[in-house]
Enzyme design. Structure first.
Site, PDB file in Angstrom:
ATOM      1  N   GLU A 126      69.650  79.586 -18.429  1.00 47.69           N
ATOM      2  CA  GLU A 126      71.088  79.597 -18.172  1.00 47.69           C
ATOM      3  C   GLU A 126      71.664  78.193 -18.118  1.00 47.69           C
ATOM      4  O   GLU A 126      72.629  77.929 -17.393  1.00 47.69           O
ATOM      5  CB  GLU A 126      71.363  80.343 -16.860  1.00 47.69           C
ATOM      6  CG  GLU A 126      70.896  81.795 -16.885  1.00 47.69           C
ATOM      7  CD  GLU A 126      71.137  82.514 -15.569  1.00 47.69           C
ATOM      8  OE1 GLU A 126      71.769  81.917 -14.661  1.00 47.69           O
ATOM      9  OE2 GLU A 126      70.696  83.674 -15.433  1.00 47.69           O
ATOM     10  N   CYS A 127      71.107  77.295 -18.891  1.00 46.47           N
ATOM     11  CA  CYS A 127      71.527  75.902 -18.907  1.00 46.47           C
ATOM     12  C   CYS A 127      72.465  75.659 -20.091  1.00 46.47           C
ATOM     13  O   CYS A 127      72.401  76.369 -21.100  1.00 46.47           O
ATOM     14  CB  CYS A 127      70.293  74.993 -19.019  1.00 46.47           C
ATOM     15  SG  CYS A 127      70.647  73.229 -19.085  1.00 46.47           S
ATOM     16  N   GLY A 128      73.310  74.636 -19.981  1.00 51.81           N
ATOM     17  CA  GLY A 128      74.184  74.291 -21.095  1.00 51.81           C
ATOM     18  C   GLY A 128      73.407  73.811 -22.314  1.00 51.81           C
ATOM     19  O   GLY A 128      73.932  73.807 -23.433  1.00 51.81           O
TER      20      GLY A 128
ATOM     21  N   THR B 272      70.493  75.247 -23.196  1.00 51.33           N
ATOM     22  CA  THR B 272      69.579  76.326 -23.575  1.00 51.33           C
ATOM     23  C   THR B 272      69.694  76.712 -25.044  1.00 51.33           C
ATOM     24  O   THR B 272      68.689  76.773 -25.767  1.00 51.33           O
ATOM     25  CB  THR B 272      69.830  77.575 -22.702  1.00 51.33           C
ATOM     26  OG1 THR B 272      69.567  77.252 -21.337  1.00 51.33           O
ATOM     27  CG2 THR B 272      68.937  78.731 -23.127  1.00 51.33           C
TER      28      THR B 272
END
Length: 213
Positions: free
Chosen positions: A82-84, A86
């Site tokens: 859920e990372c920018g 990803t």
């Protein structure tokens, strides 16, 4: 007569006590020597460790030896769902695996929830997400800590040997065929930028293997 007999027995007791003392001293000195040797050997063995000498649990809960990757180039990454970063990273990592995987190379993904709580799911949820969303085919491992208390031993080796510790998701450690760290890139460095160096190492490994035949 009895006193005379007791006097004659006294030296015999003294000799026995002396022999016992000598034996005890020998045992104590032997134990001390063994302990000293162990204290000398253990740190040496620890220093001789490399990335492939560790074991880790894969994303399906099986303990495996990283030794299976020795002889190949590995790009070790602490991943998050859920990372920018990803989307781009997973797509590019999978493309890298697709292109170089058949030539003694592997991306090794280690999920981590330490940065922004951006990997909150279970191992099963993480695997389902990356397989379905990005078609990930490279090896994935169980969720770990990459720093601080409870840090995964293999990742501790990576940070200790390189002197660089992850401060966010998608740090990338390049490990050679002998398990040594040869480069590290932080989160913001894209895969396209590091691909030439990885490809160069893979080519060098292929040439070396051909020369050894």
């Amino acid at each position: 007569m009895q006193q005379s007999a007791q006097k004659q027995q006294a030296p015999s007791r003294a000799v026995s006590f002396s022999q016992l003392s000598t034996r005890l001293l020998f045992i104590v000195m032997s134990l001390a020597a063994i302990i000293a040797l162990l204290l000398f050997v253990w740190p040496t063995e620890e220093k001789n460790k490399d990335f492939y000498s560790f074991k880790s649990v894969n994303i399906r809960g099986k303990l495996i030896s990283l030794e299976k990757y020795r002889g190949s180039i590995s790009l070790v990454v602490n991943v998050a769902s859920e990372c920018g970063f990803t989307e781009n990273h997973y797509k590019d990592l999978q493309q890298l695996q697709r292109e170089l995987g058949p030539m003694h190379f592997n991306v090794l993904g280690f999920p981590c929830n330490q940065f922004g709580n951006q990997e909150p799911g279970s191992d099963q949820e993480i695997e389902r997400f990356v397989r379905r969303t990005y078609g990930v085919s490279f090896p994935m491992f169980s969720k770990i800590n990459v720093k601080g208390p409870g840090v995964n031993a293999a990742f501790k080796y990576l940070t200790d040997s390189s002197g660089k510790e992850p401060n966010w998701n998608f740090w990338k450690y390049l490990v050679d065929a002998n398990g040594e760290v040869v480069d590290v890139w932080e989160t913001s460095v894209p895969i396209a930028e590091i691909k030439p160096k990885i490809a160069m190492l893979v080519r060098q490994l292929i040439v070396k293997r051909k020369d050894e035949l």
